[in-house]
Design a protein around this motif. Structure first.
Motif, PDB file in Angstrom:
ATOM      1  N   GLY A 151      -5.336   9.295   7.739  1.00 21.90           N
ATOM      2  CA  GLY A 151      -7.013   7.332   8.639  1.00 21.90           C
ATOM      3  C   GLY A 151      -5.117   6.120   9.117  1.00 21.90           C
ATOM      4  N   ASN A 152      -4.169   6.829   9.021  1.00 25.42           N
ATOM      5  CA  ASN A 152      -2.832   5.924   9.569  1.00 25.42           C
ATOM      6  C   ASN A 152      -3.078   6.427  10.856  1.00 25.42           C
ATOM      7  OD1 ASN A 152      -3.025   3.206   8.267  1.00 25.42           O
ATOM      8  ND2 ASN A 152      -1.040   3.959   6.933  1.00 25.42           N
ATOM      9  N   PHE A 153      -2.375   7.927  10.670  1.00 28.15           N
ATOM     10  CA  PHE A 153      -2.116   8.702  11.943  1.00 28.15           C
ATOM     11  C   PHE A 153      -3.491   8.724  13.087  1.00 28.15           C
ATOM     12  CE2 PHE A 153      -2.673  12.457  13.993  1.00 28.15           C
ATOM     13  CZ  PHE A 153      -1.982  13.131  15.396  1.00 28.15           C
ATOM     14  N   SER A 154      -4.787   9.139  12.203  1.00 26.90           N
ATOM     15  CA  SER A 154      -5.859   8.793  13.540  1.00 26.90           C
ATOM     16  C   SER A 154      -6.220   7.779  14.583  1.00 26.90           C
ATOM     17  CB  SER A 154      -6.892  10.069  12.387  1.00 26.90           C
ATOM     18  OG  SER A 154      -7.197   8.580  11.623  1.00 26.90           O
ATOM     19  N   GLN A 155      -6.271   6.152  13.106  1.00 29.10           N
ATOM     20  CA  GLN A 155      -6.116   5.168  14.368  1.00 29.10           C
ATOM     21  C   GLN A 155      -5.120   5.151  15.463  1.00 29.10           C
ATOM     22  OE1 GLN A 155      -5.655   2.247  11.084  1.00 29.10           O
ATOM     23  NE2 GLN A 155      -7.778   3.117  10.147  1.00 29.10           N
ATOM     24  N   TRP A 156      -3.628   5.612  14.831  1.00 28.41           N
ATOM     25  CA  TRP A 156      -2.446   5.503  15.796  1.00 28.41           C
ATOM     26  C   TRP A 156      -2.681   6.538  17.243  1.00 28.41           C
ATOM     27  CZ3 TRP A 156       0.671   9.099  17.828  1.00 28.41           C
ATOM     28  CH2 TRP A 156       1.679   9.061  18.068  1.00 28.41           C
ATOM     29  N   CYS A 157      -3.165   7.327  16.339  1.00 30.32           N
ATOM     30  CA  CYS A 157      -3.201   8.308  17.777  1.00 30.32           C
ATOM     31  C   CYS A 157      -4.372   8.300  18.752  1.00 30.32           C
ATOM     32  CB  CYS A 157      -3.786  10.074  16.861  1.00 30.32           C
ATOM     33  SG  CYS A 157      -3.629  11.487  18.270  1.00 30.32           S
ATOM     34  N   SER A 158      -5.821   8.126  18.245  1.00 32.33           N
ATOM     35  CA  SER A 158      -6.704   7.120  19.207  1.00 32.33           C
ATOM     36  C   SER A 158      -6.242   5.868  19.552  1.00 32.33           C
ATOM     37  CB  SER A 158      -8.099   7.422  18.090  1.00 32.33           C
ATOM     38  OG  SER A 158      -8.518   8.395  17.924  1.00 32.33           O
ATOM     39  N   ALA A 159      -5.845   5.140  19.412  1.00 26.82           N
ATOM     40  CA  ALA A 159      -5.537   3.577  19.791  1.00 26.82           C
ATOM     41  C   ALA A 159      -4.102   3.659  20.415  1.00 26.82           C
ATOM     42  CB  ALA A 159      -5.845   2.363  18.512  1.00 26.82           C
ATOM     43  N   ASP A 160      -3.308   4.038  19.649  1.00 26.98           N
ATOM     44  CA  ASP A 160      -1.836   3.717  20.208  1.00 26.98           C
ATOM     45  C   ASP A 160      -1.565   5.253  21.145  1.00 26.98           C
ATOM     46  OD1 ASP A 160      -2.636   0.994  19.821  1.00 26.98           O
ATOM     47  OD2 ASP A 160      -0.531   1.290  18.097  1.00 26.98           O
ATOM     48  N   GLY A 161      -2.059   6.121  21.381  1.00 26.86           N
ATOM     49  CA  GLY A 161      -0.858   7.327  21.665  1.00 26.86           C
ATOM     50  C   GLY A 161      -2.285   7.754  22.399  1.00 26.86           C
ATOM     51  N   LEU A 221     -12.811   7.771   4.204  1.00 24.39           N
ATOM     52  CA  LEU A 221     -11.939   8.008   3.154  1.00 24.39           C
ATOM     53  C   LEU A 221     -10.478   7.764   3.488  1.00 24.39           C
ATOM     54  CD1 LEU A 221     -12.138  12.206   4.258  1.00 24.39           C
ATOM     55  CD2 LEU A 221     -12.835  11.515   2.224  1.00 24.39           C
ATOM     56  N   TYR A 222     -10.125   6.833   4.209  1.00 24.56           N
ATOM     57  CA  TYR A 222      -9.258   5.958   4.271  1.00 24.56           C
ATOM     58  C   TYR A 222      -9.590   4.637   3.096  1.00 24.56           C
ATOM     59  CZ  TYR A 222      -5.279   2.537   5.939  1.00 24.56           C
ATOM     60  OH  TYR A 222      -4.813   1.751   6.136  1.00 24.56           O
ATOM     61  N   PHE A 223     -10.492   3.904   3.161  1.00 26.95           N
ATOM     62  CA  PHE A 223     -10.728   2.994   2.414  1.00 26.95           C
ATOM     63  C   PHE A 223     -10.913   3.408   0.915  1.00 26.95           C
ATOM     64  CE2 PHE A 223     -12.214   1.242   6.059  1.00 26.95           C
ATOM     65  CZ  PHE A 223     -11.694   0.327   6.496  1.00 26.95           C
ATOM     66  N   PHE A 224     -11.819   4.042   0.969  1.00 28.20           N
ATOM     67  CA  PHE A 224     -11.399   4.986  -1.013  1.00 28.20           C
ATOM     68  C   PHE A 224     -10.490   5.303  -0.949  1.00 28.20           C
ATOM     69  CE2 PHE A 224     -12.614   8.692  -3.598  1.00 28.20           C
ATOM     70  CZ  PHE A 224     -14.185   7.876  -3.943  1.00 28.20           C
ATOM     71  N   ALA A 225      -9.377   6.038  -0.685  1.00 30.85           N
ATOM     72  CA  ALA A 225      -8.413   6.337  -1.031  1.00 30.85           C
ATOM     73  C   ALA A 225      -7.406   5.111  -1.549  1.00 30.85           C
ATOM     74  CB  ALA A 225      -7.410   7.191  -0.143  1.00 30.85           C
ATOM     75  N   LEU A 226      -7.486   4.281  -0.375  1.00 31.29           N
ATOM     76  CA  LEU A 226      -6.576   3.415  -0.098  1.00 31.29           C
ATOM     77  C   LEU A 226      -7.010   2.628  -2.338  1.00 31.29           C
ATOM     78  CD1 LEU A 226      -7.144   1.294   2.551  1.00 31.29           C
ATOM     79  CD2 LEU A 226      -4.602   1.658   1.487  1.00 31.29           C
ATOM     80  N   TYR A 227      -8.132   2.488  -2.649  1.00 33.52           N
ATOM     81  CA  TYR A 227      -8.802   1.991  -3.868  1.00 33.52           C
ATOM     82  C   TYR A 227      -7.978   2.567  -5.053  1.00 33.52           C
ATOM     83  CZ  TYR A 227     -11.559  -2.832  -1.526  1.00 33.52           C
ATOM     84  OH  TYR A 227     -11.327  -3.311  -0.843  1.00 33.52           O
ATOM     85  N   LEU A 228      -7.849   3.806  -4.406  1.00 36.33           N
ATOM     86  CA  LEU A 228      -7.461   4.834  -5.708  1.00 36.33           C
ATOM     87  C   LEU A 228      -6.124   5.302  -5.743  1.00 36.33           C
ATOM     88  CD1 LEU A 228      -9.907   7.865  -5.651  1.00 36.33           C
ATOM     89  CD2 LEU A 228     -10.197   6.090  -6.293  1.00 36.33           C
ATOM     90  N   LEU A 229      -5.029   5.016  -5.277  1.00 40.38           N
ATOM     91  CA  LEU A 229      -3.546   4.281  -4.958  1.00 40.38           C
ATOM     92  C   LEU A 229      -3.372   3.908  -6.561  1.00 40.38           C
ATOM     93  CD1 LEU A 229      -1.511   5.744  -3.617  1.00 40.38           C
ATOM     94  CD2 LEU A 229      -1.596   3.367  -2.027  1.00 40.38           C
ATOM     95  N   PRO A 230      -4.019   2.579  -6.389  1.00 39.31           N
ATOM     96  CA  PRO A 230      -3.262   2.515  -7.814  1.00 39.31           C
ATOM     97  C   PRO A 230      -3.532   3.319  -9.197  1.00 39.31           C
ATOM     98  CG  PRO A 230      -4.154   0.685  -6.556  1.00 39.31           C
ATOM     99  CD  PRO A 230      -4.600   1.902  -5.839  1.00 39.31           C
TER     100      PRO A 230
END
Length: 138
Positions: free
Chosen positions: A21-31, A50-59
């Protein structure tokens, strides 16, 4: 050692999703490398939810590394049926919400919160019941 390695698989999967999720956001916005590619077009449909769902599952996945194997197996039984149902629920929501409806990102956050709370309750309950059973045996 093998049990802890097996119990760390959910953490690795969640970290891969967060990293993607972080890579795809970087790739589209800055890269500007992924501008107007398949990755750029799937960001609002797949990557953000998927990014938001995974953030809540991380803990929860980090906690699962340190619990006993029976507690992990009971959580795995919950995850086997709950995660596909929640992902189907997320995918049926519209990408852009209307006045009184939610969009896919909000639904992913809600599904992640619900699954995290259910997982935490199950892990806590199984942990205390297994400790109680061990203290009665002694």
């Amino acid at each position: 050692m093998k049990k802890k390695l097996t119990q760390s698989i959910p953490v690795v999967l969640v970290l891969l999703v967060v990293g993607f999720g972080n890579f795809s956001q970087w790739c589209s916005a800055d890269g500007h490398i992924c501008n107007r590619t398949v990755l750029d077009r799937m960001i609002p449909y797949v990557t953000y939810p998927l990014y938001f769902f995974a953030l809540y599952l991380l803990p929860i996945t980090i906690i699962l590394v340190f619990v006993s194997n029976p507690v992990f197996k009971s959580w795995l039984k919950l995850a086997v049926w709950a995660v596909p149902l929640l992902l189907i629920f997320i995918s049926t929501q519209p990408v852009v919400g209307s006045f009184l409806s939610t969009n896919r990102d909000d639904t992913a956050r809600l599904a992640g919160e619900i699954f995290t709370v259910l997982s935490f309750v199950l892990i806590t309950w199984k942990y205390y019941t297994s400790r109680r059973a061990n203290s009665v045996k002694v």
